[in-house]
Design a protein around this motif. Structure first.
Motif, PDB file in Angstrom:
ATOM      1  N   UNK A 188       0.827  -1.214   0.000  1.00 46.94           N
ATOM      2  CA  UNK A 188       0.000   0.000   0.000  1.00 46.94           C
ATOM      3  C   UNK A 188       0.862   1.264   0.000  1.00 46.94           C
ATOM      4  N   UNK A 189       2.164   1.108   0.200  1.00 50.69           N
ATOM      5  CA  UNK A 189       3.060   2.254   0.301  1.00 50.69           C
ATOM      6  C   UNK A 189       4.027   2.355  -0.880  1.00 50.69           C
ATOM      7  N   UNK A 190       4.336   1.243  -1.497  1.00 46.69           N
ATOM      8  CA  UNK A 190       5.261   1.195  -2.632  1.00 46.69           C
ATOM      9  C   UNK A 190       4.553   0.508  -3.787  1.00 46.69           C
ATOM     10  N   UNK A 191       4.734   1.020  -4.981  1.00 46.18           N
ATOM     11  CA  UNK A 191       3.966   0.513  -6.128  1.00 46.18           C
ATOM     12  C   UNK A 191       4.630  -0.635  -6.862  1.00 46.18           C
ATOM     13  N   UNK A 192       5.889  -0.869  -6.608  1.00 47.44           N
ATOM     14  CA  UNK A 192       6.638  -1.845  -7.376  1.00 47.44           C
ATOM     15  C   UNK A 192       7.093  -2.990  -6.472  1.00 47.44           C
ATOM     16  N   UNK A 193       6.791  -4.228  -6.866  1.00 48.92           N
ATOM     17  CA  UNK A 193       7.151  -5.388  -6.037  1.00 48.92           C
ATOM     18  C   UNK A 193       8.662  -5.493  -5.844  1.00 48.92           C
ATOM     19  N   UNK A 194       9.426  -5.196  -6.882  1.00 45.76           N
ATOM     20  CA  UNK A 194      10.882  -5.268  -6.762  1.00 45.76           C
ATOM     21  C   UNK A 194      11.390  -4.246  -5.750  1.00 45.76           C
ATOM     22  N   UNK A 195      10.764  -3.069  -5.721  1.00 48.15           N
ATOM     23  CA  UNK A 195      11.149  -2.040  -4.756  1.00 48.15           C
ATOM     24  C   UNK A 195      10.814  -2.485  -3.335  1.00 48.15           C
ATOM     25  N   UNK A 196       9.674  -3.138  -3.165  1.00 46.08           N
ATOM     26  CA  UNK A 196       9.307  -3.670  -1.855  1.00 46.08           C
ATOM     27  C   UNK A 196      10.338  -4.688  -1.383  1.00 46.08           C
ATOM     28  N   UNK A 197      10.713  -5.584  -2.276  1.00 45.19           N
ATOM     29  CA  UNK A 197      11.674  -6.629  -1.899  1.00 45.19           C
ATOM     30  C   UNK A 197      13.028  -6.021  -1.541  1.00 45.19           C
ATOM     31  N   UNK A 198      13.462  -5.003  -2.301  1.00 39.21           N
ATOM     32  CA  UNK A 198      14.731  -4.344  -1.973  1.00 39.21           C
ATOM     33  C   UNK A 198      14.659  -3.680  -0.608  1.00 39.21           C
ATOM     34  N   UNK A 199      13.547  -3.000  -0.345  1.00 38.06           N
ATOM     35  CA  UNK A 199      13.400  -2.309   0.938  1.00 38.06           C
ATOM     36  C   UNK A 199      13.455  -3.296   2.105  1.00 38.06           C
ATOM     37  N   UNK A 200      12.756  -4.420   1.981  1.00 46.82           N
ATOM     38  CA  UNK A 200      12.713  -5.399   3.067  1.00 46.82           C
ATOM     39  C   UNK A 200      14.008  -6.206   3.180  1.00 46.82           C
ATOM     40  N   UNK A 201      14.786  -6.233   2.124  1.00 50.38           N
ATOM     41  CA  UNK A 201      16.066  -6.946   2.161  1.00 50.38           C
ATOM     42  C   UNK A 201      17.216  -6.058   2.607  1.00 50.38           C
ATOM     43  N   UNK A 206      17.561   2.861  12.746  1.00 50.72           N
ATOM     44  CA  UNK A 206      17.467   2.643  11.306  1.00 50.72           C
ATOM     45  C   UNK A 206      17.298   3.950  10.540  1.00 50.72           C
ATOM     46  N   UNK A 207      16.523   4.871  11.079  1.00 49.64           N
ATOM     47  CA  UNK A 207      16.371   6.157  10.387  1.00 49.64           C
ATOM     48  C   UNK A 207      17.670   6.945  10.409  1.00 49.64           C
ATOM     49  N   UNK A 208      18.506   6.705  11.401  1.00 53.51           N
ATOM     50  CA  UNK A 208      19.822   7.334  11.414  1.00 53.51           C
ATOM     51  C   UNK A 208      20.681   6.864  10.254  1.00 53.51           C
ATOM     52  N   UNK A 209      20.494   5.621   9.861  1.00 55.08           N
ATOM     53  CA  UNK A 209      21.273   5.072   8.741  1.00 55.08           C
ATOM     54  C   UNK A 209      20.616   5.323   7.399  1.00 55.08           C
ATOM     55  N   UNK A 210      19.280   5.395   7.391  1.00 58.57           N
ATOM     56  CA  UNK A 210      18.546   5.568   6.136  1.00 58.57           C
ATOM     57  C   UNK A 210      17.536   6.715   6.283  1.00 58.57           C
ATOM     58  N   UNK A 211      18.012   7.947   6.467  1.00 60.48           N
ATOM     59  CA  UNK A 211      17.070   9.060   6.679  1.00 60.48           C
ATOM     60  C   UNK A 211      16.119   9.280   5.506  1.00 60.48           C
ATOM     61  N   UNK A 212      16.540   8.885   4.310  1.00 57.46           N
ATOM     62  CA  UNK A 212      15.670   9.054   3.143  1.00 57.46           C
ATOM     63  C   UNK A 212      14.455   8.138   3.184  1.00 57.46           C
ATOM     64  N   UNK A 213      14.485   7.099   4.067  1.00 62.01           N
ATOM     65  CA  UNK A 213      13.369   6.156   4.195  1.00 62.01           C
ATOM     66  C   UNK A 213      12.624   6.324   5.517  1.00 62.01           C
ATOM     67  N   UNK A 214      12.758   7.493   6.133  1.00 60.65           N
ATOM     68  CA  UNK A 214      12.195   7.700   7.472  1.00 60.65           C
ATOM     69  C   UNK A 214      10.725   7.299   7.557  1.00 60.65           C
ATOM     70  N   UNK A 215       9.916   7.787   6.625  1.00 61.97           N
ATOM     71  CA  UNK A 215       8.477   7.532   6.700  1.00 61.97           C
ATOM     72  C   UNK A 215       8.163   6.043   6.546  1.00 61.97           C
ATOM     73  N   UNK A 216       8.876   5.377   5.656  1.00 57.82           N
ATOM     74  CA  UNK A 216       8.643   3.952   5.440  1.00 57.82           C
ATOM     75  C   UNK A 216       9.081   3.133   6.653  1.00 57.82           C
ATOM     76  N   UNK A 217      10.167   3.546   7.285  1.00 53.04           N
ATOM     77  CA  UNK A 217      10.642   2.848   8.483  1.00 53.04           C
ATOM     78  C   UNK A 217       9.655   3.045   9.632  1.00 53.04           C
ATOM     79  N   UNK A 218       9.187   4.271   9.824  1.00 49.54           N
ATOM     80  CA  UNK A 218       8.233   4.542  10.893  1.00 49.54           C
ATOM     81  C   UNK A 218       6.932   3.773  10.684  1.00 49.54           C
TER      82      UNK A 218
END
Length: 233
Positions: free
Chosen positions: A56-69, A93-105
């Motif tokens: 519901x947050x990412x439109x591409x399955x490959x992007x989802x898999x990369x994020x979770x991996x 985690x947000x300290x390491x990946x600030x560009x993904x803050x919203x997805x991490x939260x």
């Protein structure tokens, strides 16, 4: 909470606890009857998968898999299951990946959206056991905070005879200590206690402690295993 793909074993496979006529001899006593059943939760009672949320947050399955991996990895999630707070985990985690803050939260704040619902066949088995007076328990790798959420949203979890939760105890499966804690706390005998888990390594560890454990396939297979062991399901 952790989850692995379910094994491909056929529901028709016999439980290792069932001896064939050729294996048994008249001089051997029958195996001790089961007195309690213990369930894993994620992948056994609840249909949990972080992909349910991230679709519901990412439109591409490959992007989802990369994020979770690469970002919200199973290892990162397991640290919360082992007792780290979600505030600590998200901050790290947000300290390491600030560009993904919203997805991490979102992993923390929208955790319940990772659960599609209950696995109804398994819950039906649980209900049958409880109606017959068979003690039922949970042994689960689950964060302490999310266990509270889960028990509020799915009250049958709170109605079990007991639960050993890794995030509360700060020890996780497959460490033998968590299985011994289950047995000691609830005064259970290993060889009269049945355990089911969808992660094979957790089942092997349970067997090493003496539990009568089987890899979870589906609710119908579980019902057959318990029926073969003499329980009223």
């Amino acid at each position: 909470m952790t989850h692995a793909d379910q094994p491909t074993a056929s529901p028709s496979q016999a439980s290792p606890s069932q001896a064939s006529p050729s294996q048994a001899s008249p001089s051997q006593p029958s195996r001790t009857s089961l007195e309690a059943v213990v369930f894993d939760v994620g992948g056994v009672l609840l249909d949990w998968n972080p992909r349910y949320l991230y679709r519901t947050l990412l439109s591409d399955e490959a992007e989802i898999e990369r994020f979770l991996a690469q970002v919200c990895t199973p290892e990162w999630n397991a640290a919360q299951d082992a007792g780290r707070t979600w505030a600590e985990g998200v901050a790290e985690l947000t300290g390491r990946f600030p560009e993904h803050r919203d997805l991490i939260q979102a992993y923390d704040e929208r955790w319940a959206e990772m659960v599609a619902g209950t696995l109804e066949e398994t819950v039906a088995v649980l209900d049958t056991l409880r109606a017959a007076g068979v003690p039922t328990y949970a042994l689960t790798n689950f964060s302490a905070e999310k266990w509270t959420v889960a028990c509020e949203q799915w009250p049958f979890l709170a109605d079990l005879d007991g639960a050993v939760v890794s995030g509360v105890e700060r020890v996780s499966k497959p460490d033998p200590a968590i299985y011994r804690l289950l047995l000691d706390r609830h005064d259970l005998t290993a060889d009269t206690t049945f355990y089911t888990d969808d992660v094979p390594v957790n089942v092997h560890a349970a067997r090493e402690v003496g539990l009568r454990a089987e890899v979870f396939v589906d609710g119908a297979t579980l019902r057959g295993q318990l029926k073969a062991a003499g329980l009223p399901v």
